[in-house]
Motif scaffolding. Structure first.
Motif, PDB file in Angstrom:
ATOM      1  N   GLU A 249       0.829  -1.208   0.000  1.00 60.05           N
ATOM      2  CA  GLU A 249       0.000   0.000   0.000  1.00 60.05           C
ATOM      3  C   GLU A 249       0.861   1.255   0.000  1.00 60.05           C
ATOM      4  O   GLU A 249       0.575   2.226  -0.699  1.00 60.05           O
TER       5      GLU A 249
ATOM      6  N   SER B 291       1.207   4.223  -2.891  1.00 58.73           N
ATOM      7  CA  SER B 291       1.096   5.657  -2.585  1.00 58.73           C
ATOM      8  C   SER B 291       2.313   6.418  -3.108  1.00 58.73           C
ATOM      9  O   SER B 291       2.201   7.524  -3.662  1.00 58.73           O
TER      10      SER B 291
ATOM     11  N   GLU C 141       2.115   6.778  -6.812  1.00 55.50           N
ATOM     12  CA  GLU C 141       1.165   7.835  -7.171  1.00 55.50           C
ATOM     13  C   GLU C 141       1.784   9.220  -6.980  1.00 55.50           C
ATOM     14  O   GLU C 141       1.576  10.118  -7.786  1.00 55.50           O
TER      15      GLU C 141
ATOM     16  N   GLN D  82      -4.992   5.544 -13.034  1.00 56.98           N
ATOM     17  CA  GLN D  82      -5.359   5.953 -11.682  1.00 56.98           C
ATOM     18  C   GLN D  82      -6.432   5.025 -11.119  1.00 56.98           C
ATOM     19  O   GLN D  82      -6.405   4.653  -9.936  1.00 56.98           O
ATOM     20  N   THR D  83      -7.378   4.613 -12.004  1.00 57.55           N
ATOM     21  CA  THR D  83      -8.429   3.679 -11.570  1.00 57.55           C
ATOM     22  C   THR D  83      -7.825   2.351 -11.133  1.00 57.55           C
ATOM     23  O   THR D  83      -8.203   1.774 -10.107  1.00 57.55           O
ATOM     24  N   ASN D  84      -6.854   1.867 -11.907  1.00 57.64           N
ATOM     25  CA  ASN D  84      -6.197   0.601 -11.553  1.00 57.64           C
ATOM     26  C   ASN D  84      -5.421   0.728 -10.257  1.00 57.64           C
ATOM     27  O   ASN D  84      -5.377  -0.211  -9.445  1.00 57.64           O
ATOM     28  N   MET D  85      -4.776   1.871 -10.047  1.00 52.76           N
ATOM     29  CA  MET D  85      -4.049   2.077  -8.782  1.00 52.76           C
ATOM     30  C   MET D  85      -5.028   2.085  -7.606  1.00 52.76           C
ATOM     31  O   MET D  85      -4.755   1.495  -6.546  1.00 52.76           O
ATOM     32  N   ASP D  86      -6.191   2.702  -7.783  1.00 51.51           N
ATOM     33  CA  ASP D  86      -7.202   2.702  -6.723  1.00 51.51           C
ATOM     34  C   ASP D  86      -7.707   1.296  -6.452  1.00 51.51           C
ATOM     35  O   ASP D  86      -7.929   0.904  -5.298  1.00 51.51           O
ATOM     36  N   LEU D  87      -7.911   0.524  -7.544  1.00 50.86           N
ATOM     37  CA  LEU D  87      -8.347  -0.863  -7.364  1.00 50.86           C
ATOM     38  C   LEU D  87      -7.299  -1.668  -6.619  1.00 50.86           C
ATOM     39  O   LEU D  87      -7.628  -2.515  -5.776  1.00 50.86           O
TER      40      LEU D  87
ATOM     41  N   LYS E  42      -5.114  -0.562  -4.385  1.00 50.52           N
ATOM     42  CA  LYS E  42      -5.184  -0.222  -2.962  1.00 50.52           C
ATOM     43  C   LYS E  42      -6.425  -0.820  -2.311  1.00 50.52           C
ATOM     44  O   LYS E  42      -6.378  -1.281  -1.162  1.00 50.52           O
ATOM     45  N   SER E  43      -7.544  -0.842  -3.035  1.00 52.89           N
ATOM     46  CA  SER E  43      -8.768  -1.438  -2.487  1.00 52.89           C
ATOM     47  C   SER E  43      -8.579  -2.915  -2.222  1.00 52.89           C
ATOM     48  O   SER E  43      -9.016  -3.444  -1.193  1.00 52.89           O
TER      49      SER E  43
ATOM     50  N   ASP F  78     -16.949  -5.518  -5.147  1.00 55.81           N
ATOM     51  CA  ASP F  78     -16.806  -4.156  -5.639  1.00 55.81           C
ATOM     52  C   ASP F  78     -18.065  -3.341  -5.386  1.00 55.81           C
ATOM     53  O   ASP F  78     -18.035  -2.115  -5.399  1.00 55.81           O
TER      54      ASP F  78
END
Length: 630
Positions: free
Chosen positions: A421, A425, A428, A440-445, A447-448, A577
Motif C-alpha cells: 500500500e 502511494s 502515485e 489511476q483507476t487501476n491504482m485505486d483498485l 489499494k482497495s 466491488d
C-alpha cells in the motif's frame, strides 16, 4: 396328567367371541351404511331431476316470453329469450334423459313432455317467427299465438312434468325415511356391539382375576418367601388344571431344588454367569467362594476353584497377592464398604487394572461374618481413558497451534500488505500529474484489494478466536446492549435501530452475545438498499432453557436458496466491488452461537422484503424489563 391348556381355550374363546361380535357389528354397519349411501345418492338424483324439471319449465317460459315480445314489437332483439330458451331446453332434456333412464314411467312422461314442447316450437314458435319476418303475413303470425294452441301444448308438457315431479317427491320422501332408519340402525348396531363387547370383557376380567391374578399373587408371595429361604411355605394352586397350576408345580419343583442345593453351590451357579470376579472371604481370611473368573486372572494352582474353599488367602494367592489383602480388606472386615483401583502385576503375564468393591456380610445381630468381593477388569477402560486424555491434550495443542498460526499469518502478512500500500502511494506521488484516468483507476483498485485482503486477515483471525475465553457469566441487559450498539455502529442518518421491550436480562457471557448483535445489526445496515429510511428491530421470546432472539430488517432480503450459503466463510451474495466486506460476519455469528450450544437460521420478512435472523442462546434468565428500566 393335569390339563395345562384350560386358560388358552377360555381366553381364546372369549377373544373369538369378541372377534365375532366385532365382525357381525362391522357387517351390520356396512349394510346400514350401504343403505344410507344408496338413499343419499337417490335423494341427490331426485334433487337433480326436480331442478332440471324447473329448468325445463323456465326454458319454455323464456321461449314463450321472447315470442310474445317479438310479436308485439317486431324487433328481432326481442327473440333473445326465445333463442336462449331453445338452447337451455336442449341441454335440460339431455340431463333429464340421463337421470330418468332407469324409471320407465318417468321416461315415458318425459318423452310426452318433450313431444309437446317440440310441437310448440314447430307449430307455434318457428311458424310465428317465420311469418313475422314477412310483412304480408304478420297479422297471421299474431293470430297463431292467439288461437290457444300454444296454451294446450304448454298444459300438456306441464302436466307430464308435474307427474314426474310428484313421483320424484315421493321418492325423495321415501329415501329420507330410509336415511333416518339407516342412521338409527347404525347407532343401534354400535350400541349393541359395544354392550356385548363390554359384557364379554367384564366376564373375561372376572375370570382372569379369579383364575389368573389371584393365584399369581399368591405364587408371588410364595416366591418372595422362598427367596428369603423360608422353605416351609406351602405352594398354592398345585392341583389347578390350567397354566397357573403348571406354574405352581414349577414353583414346587424350584422349592425342592432349593432344599437340595446348599448355599455355596447356589451362589456359584449365580456368580459364574457374571463377567466379573465374585468372591467371599470370611472373617478369618479364608476363601469361602470364588467364581470361575478368578481362574482366568490369577494363578490359583488348582484345576477347579471349588478346591480352594476354606483355604487361607495367603495360600491361594501366592504369586499374585489378593487385591487389597491388607488395608482395604481389613477396612471391609471392620464393617465399612470399600472401593478402590489397583494394578495387578502377574509373573510372565501382562499386568491388568482392577476395580474392587468390598461389602461386609453381616449376621442378623450385626456381626461381620465375612466380605463379599467384586473385582472388575478395567484394563480396556483405563486404556481408553488414557487414549481420550491424550487425544484431548492433542486437540488442545492443535487448537493453540492453529490460533497461533492464524495470529502469525495475519500479523506477518499484514506487513508486506502495508508495504504494498505504501509503494502504491509512493508511485502515485512520483507520477502525480502523469497518471491517466485508467491507470489511476487501476491504482485505486490495487489499494482497495490490499485493504480488502487486510480485512480478510483480520476477520480470519477473529473467526479463529471467536468464542474463546468468554465463559465468564455476567448479568447482561440485552436491551441496553442493543441501545449501546445503536450508537456504536453509527448508522446512516434516518436509519432506526429498535430494541424491543421483550429483550430480557440474562446471566451469560457478555462479549460473544454483544459481538453477535453487532455483526447482525452491522450486516443489516451494510446491505440495506434504502439506508435513509431503514429499520432494524431486535426482539426476543423465551424458550425451554434458551432465549430466541430475532433481528429483523426491512432491506432487500435474501432469496431462500441462499439461506444456508450465507453462513459459510468468505460468502457474499454481491460482488465485493459493490458491497465491501470479507464474507466472514455471519460465519463468526454462527460459530459464536454454536459454541454456546445454540442454533441460527433465517426466514423471510413481510411483504416480500426484509430478512429475519433467528438464533437461540442458552441462558439463565434474570427477569423481564418494565418501564422503570429505561
Amino acid at each position: 396328567m393335569p390339563n395345562s391348556f384350560g386358560l388358552n381355550r377360555s381366553l381364546g374363546g372369549a377373544i373369538g367371541a369378541i372377534a365375532l361380535v366385532s365382525l357381525l357389528s362391522s357387517l351390520a354397519l356396512y349394510w346400514t351404511q350401504t343403505q344410507q349411501n344408496d338413499a343419499i345418492e337417490a335423494r341427490g338424483r331426485s334433487r337433480q331431476i326436480m331442478s332440471s324439471l324447473d329448468a325445463f319449465r323456465v326454458a319454455m317460459l323464456n321461449q314463450e316470453t321472447g315470442l310474445r315480445g317479438y310479436l308485439l314489437t317486431g324487433d328481432d332483439s326481442s327473440l333473445e329469450p326465445y333463442r336462449s330458451g331453445r338452447i337451455a331446453l336442449d341441454q335440460t332434456l339431455v340431463d333429464l334423459q340421463r337421470l330418468v333412464t332407469e324409471n320407465r314411467t318417468e321416461t315415458d312422461l318425459l318423452v310426452q313432455a318433450e313431444d309437446a314442447a317440440r310441437h310448440w316450437q314447430t307449430d307455434i314458435g318457428e311458424l310465428a317467427v317465420h311469418q313475422m319476418a314477412v310483412s304480408a303475413t304478420r297479422d297471421e303470425a299474431v293470430g297463431i299465438e292467439m288461437k290457444g294452441g300454444g296454451k294446450r301444448l304448454f298444459d300438456q308438457f306441464r302436466t307430464r312434468l308435474k307427474a314426474i315431479q310428484d313421483s320424484e317427491e315421493q321418492i325423495f320422501a321415501h329415501q329420507n325415511v330410509v336415511v333416518k332408519a339407516a342412521k338409527r340402525n347404525s347407532l343401534l348396531v354400535l350400541v349393541v356391539g359395544a354392550i356385548i363387547t363390554l359384557l364379554i370383557c367384564a366376564g373375561m376380567g372376572v375370570a382372569i382375576n379369579r383364575l389368573i391374578v389371584q393365584p399369581l399373587v399368591l405364587l408371588a408371595q410364595v416366591m418372595r418367601r422362598l427367596t428369603h429361604r423360608d422353605l416351609d411355605v406351602v405352594v398354592p394352586s398345585i392341583k389347578q388344571r390350567n397354566e397357573v397350576g403348571e406354574m405352581a408345580r414349577a414353583v414346587e419343583v424350584f422349592k425342592k431344588g432349593l432344599i437340595e442345593l446348599d448355599r455355596t453351590s447356589l451362589l456359584r451357579v449365580t456368580a459364574d454367569t457374571l463377567p466379573a470376579m465374585v468372591g467371599y472371604v470370611d472373617h478369618k481370611r479364608r476363601v469361602g467362594f470364588l467364581n470361575n473368573e478368578f481362574s482366568r486372572t490369577f494363578d490359583l494352582g488348582q484345576g477347579d476353584v471349588s478346591e480352594v474353599y476354606g483355604k487361607p488367602l495367603s495360600d491361594v494367592f501366592g504369586s499374585t497377592p489378593f487385591p487389597g489383602a491388607r488395608l482395604e480388606l481389613e477396612t471391609a472386615l471392620g464393617g465399612k464398604d470399600t472401593r478402590f483401583e489397583q494394578r495387578l502385576f502377574r509373573p510372565g503375564r501382562p499386568s491388568r487394572d482392577i476395580e474392587a468393591f468390598y461389602r461386609p456380610h453381616r449376621a442378623p445381630n450385626g456381626t461381620v461374618l465375612g466380605v463379599v468381593t467384586l473385582l472388575t477388569d478395567i484394563t480396556d477402560r483405563k486404556r481408553m481413558e488414557r487414549r481420550l486424555a491424550q487425544q484431548a491434550r492433542d486437540l488442545l495443542r492443535s487448537n493453540e497451534e492453529l490460533e497461533q498460526f492464524a495470529y502469525v499469518a495475519s500479523h506477518d502478512l499484514k506487513a508486506p500488505l502495508r508495504g504494498i500500500e505504501n509503494l502504491v502511494s509512493w508511485i502515485e506521488e512520483d507520477l502525480e500529474g502523469v497518471l491517466t484516468g485508467d491507470t489511476q483507476t487501476n491504482m485505486d483498485l490495487l489499494k482497495s484489494r490490499v485493504r480488502r485482503l487486510e480485512s480478510l486477515l483480520d476477520d480470519l483471525l477473529a473467526y479463529s478466536r471467536a468464542g474463546r475465553a468468554d465463559d465468564q457469566n455476567d448479568a447482561v441487559d440485552t436491551r441496553l446492549v442493543v441501545d449501546e450498539l445503536a450508537a456504536l455502529v453509527s448508522p446512516p442518518e434516518g436509519f432506526e435501530i429498535t430494541a424491543d421491550p421483550s429483550l430480557p436480562k440474562l446471566q451469560t457471557p457478555r462479549a460473544p452475545l454483544t459481538q453477535v448483535f453487532q455483526n447482525l445489526i452491522g450486516n443489516a445496515i451494510k446491505h440495506h438498499d434504502r439506508p435513509s429510511v431503514g429499520h432494524v428491530m431486535v426482539a426476543a421470546a423465551p424458550g425451554e432453557g434458551v432465549t430466541e432472539f430475532t433481528v429483523t430488517d426491512d432491506g432487500p432480503g435474501i432469496p431462500d436458496r441462499f439461506f444456508d450459503r450465507v453462513f459459510g466463510m468468505f460468502q457474499t451474495l454481491k460482488p465485493r466491488d459493490e458491497v465491501e466486506g470479507s464474507g466472514m460476519g455471519l460465519a463468526i455469528v454462527k460459530k459464536l452461537i454454536e459454541r454456546r450450544g445454540g442454533k441460527v437460521w433465517l426466514s423471510g420478512g413481510e411483504a416480500g422484503r426484509g430478512l429475519k435472523v433467528h438464533f437461540t442462546w442458552p441462558e439463565i434468565a434474570l427477569g423481564k424489563h418494565d418501564d422503570t428500566d429505561r
